[in-house]
Scaffold this active site. Sequence first.
Site, short mmCIF file in Angstrom:
data_model
loop_
_atom_site.label_atom_id
_atom_site.label_comp_id
_atom_site.label_asym_id
_atom_site.label_seq_id
_atom_site.Cartn_x
_atom_site.Cartn_y
_atom_site.Cartn_z
N SER A 280 0.92 -1.52 -0.03
CA SER A 280 0.05 0.00 -0.01
C SER A 280 0.58 1.43 -0.12
O SER A 280 0.72 2.20 -0.29
CB SER A 280 -0.91 0.15 1.28
OG SER A 280 -1.54 -0.74 1.15
N HIS B 148 0.98 4.12 4.83
CA HIS B 148 -0.19 4.64 3.98
C HIS B 148 0.09 6.28 4.15
O HIS B 148 0.59 6.96 2.63
CB HIS B 148 -1.87 4.78 3.47
CG HIS B 148 -1.88 3.45 4.05
ND1 HIS B 148 -4.29 3.30 4.61
CD2 HIS B 148 -1.36 1.55 3.54
CE1 HIS B 148 -3.59 1.62 4.30
NE2 HIS B 148 -2.50 1.46 3.94
#
Length: 271
Positions: free
Chosen positions: A133, A185
């Site tokens: 991610s 993230h």
Amino acid sequence: MGRPLVFEILDKPATSCFIGICSAIWFYIQKKNIGYSHVGLSYETAVAGHHWRIITSAFSHISIIHLVFNMSALWSLGVVEKLGPIGLGVEYYLQYTLVLVVLSGVLVLGIYHLLIQKFKIEYFRRVTAVGYSCVVFGWMTILSVKQPTSKLHLFGFLSLPISFAPFESLIFTSIIVPQASFIGHLSGIIVGYAIAWGLIHGMNNYWAVSMLGWIVLVTVFSLKRSSAYDFSFLEIEPVTDSSLPAVRFIASGNGRALQMNALPASGVELV
């Protein structure tokens, strides 16, 4: 009828390769029953010299849902490979994927270090992050700057305006998936903006190959030094600290098994 998948794959060769690599690693992890603690990135294991985990954590996924979500987003972001006329394209995609993998992992460790040393939040010492991610959020951010009219398509039916997608996805995943790594993230977003705004620039094929070579060297030497894998052709004087965790291969009846010394579990974060 939609366009045949084979033509889509040919239009996104690098993206297709990365999806294939992540999927193959997921299959291997499931087959060998490898846990996140064996491949994931944490502050404590990084301090112990397991620098190879910056790479293995990025390409590893433990659950099928985690893999599908990341690969679905990555497939949509593969449009970057088709944007050569605006300065992107396949070479740009490959070059800066290397940058995103390494720098987002280093930034995660840097933020953990700040939280542990400055704010005394010991929880982040053993939190283990796994997943692609960081890179997905990085490309999402780059595309939101370079091609703000694009859309991010997820699972074939969900469509988000790319200009808002990084922070929409950051908030969405943090709420819906309790184990989602907000720091991981966010690190991908920060590195993505640094690339998109030209703060990190100058990558070309020469520097990309050089960087890949250094990644391989550091990975091999850190695997050897941390005793995670025995490269018999390398001789490195061991430096160990019994107070730190270690991952190593041990002989077993069926071959070799990966083992980690016992540590209090603190959690896993999906990136």
